[in-house]
Design a protein around this motif. Structure first.
Motif: not given
Length: 200
Positions: A94-106
């Motif tokens: 779950a934390c990986f999935a959230a970090a994935y979204v943040r990487f894409a946005a940032e």
């Protein structure tokens, strides 16, 4: 994320040229996408001659491959920090999935290069190795939930695929804009990952 500047004790010209070209290419990708520029345009953006890139990069794909390698390394750093915050494999994904979204946005330009440039990894061993390092971090987490290697790989693909889709939707403005939209989408990705792992 700007590429790191290499310092050379014998002089900075060549190191600065390489990094200036990488920065210029990253800016152009941010403006036009990974297929929307030429080496000549990167040269002009970096303020060097159109012949200069060939001292460091055989072609545009070689330059993009170096940026994609940096993209995977940035992912590795972010994902390692994300999964390191819990001992529970479901929560780690779950934390990986959230970090994935943040990487894409940032890091949108690095995200686009890494996933949308269509690079042939067989031509760029360093790129393939960097991608393998990300898999090597995450697959053991998935295998704690699905011991069979094929099932673990499928699980990781489902979680990553869901996060990727949400990240793209966020980039397209479907969830709004700004920090609140990013936070909400990251949490949505985490909830989706928990739903996926909760089915096991």
């Amino acid at each position: 994320m700007s590429p790191p500047v290499n310092r050379r004790p014998t002089g900075r010209h060549h190191g600065d040229l390489r990094n200036a070209l990488l920065r210029a290419a990253l800016e152009l990708v941010g403006e036009r996408g990974p297929h929307g520029f030429t080496l000549a345009e990167a040269s002009r953006r970096a303020g060097v001659s159109v012949a200069a890139p060939y001292k460091h990069f055989a072609d545009r794909e070689t330059l993009l491959a170096e940026l994609a390698t940096q993209g995977y390394r940035e992912q590795l750093t972010r994902f390692a920090e994300a999964v390191g915050g819990s001992d529970d494999p479901g929560e780690q994904l779950a934390c990986f999935a959230a970090a994935y979204v943040r990487f894409a946005a940032e890091e949108p330009a690095l995200f686009d290069i890494t996933f949308h440039a269509g690079l042939d990894k067989s031509r760029f061993p360093a790129l393939a190795s960097a991608g393998d390092e990300v898999s090597a971090l995450l697959l053991p987490v998935a295998r704690r939930l699905s011991p069979d290697p094929d099932d673990a790989f499928d699980l990781l693909l489902r979680v990553a695929g869901a996060a990727h889709g949400l990240a793209v939707f966020l980039r397209q403005g479907l969830f709004g804009a700004g920090d609140a939209a990013l936070a909400d989408t990251a949490e949505r990705a985490a909830r989706t990952a928990r739903a996926i792992t909760g089915q096991l």
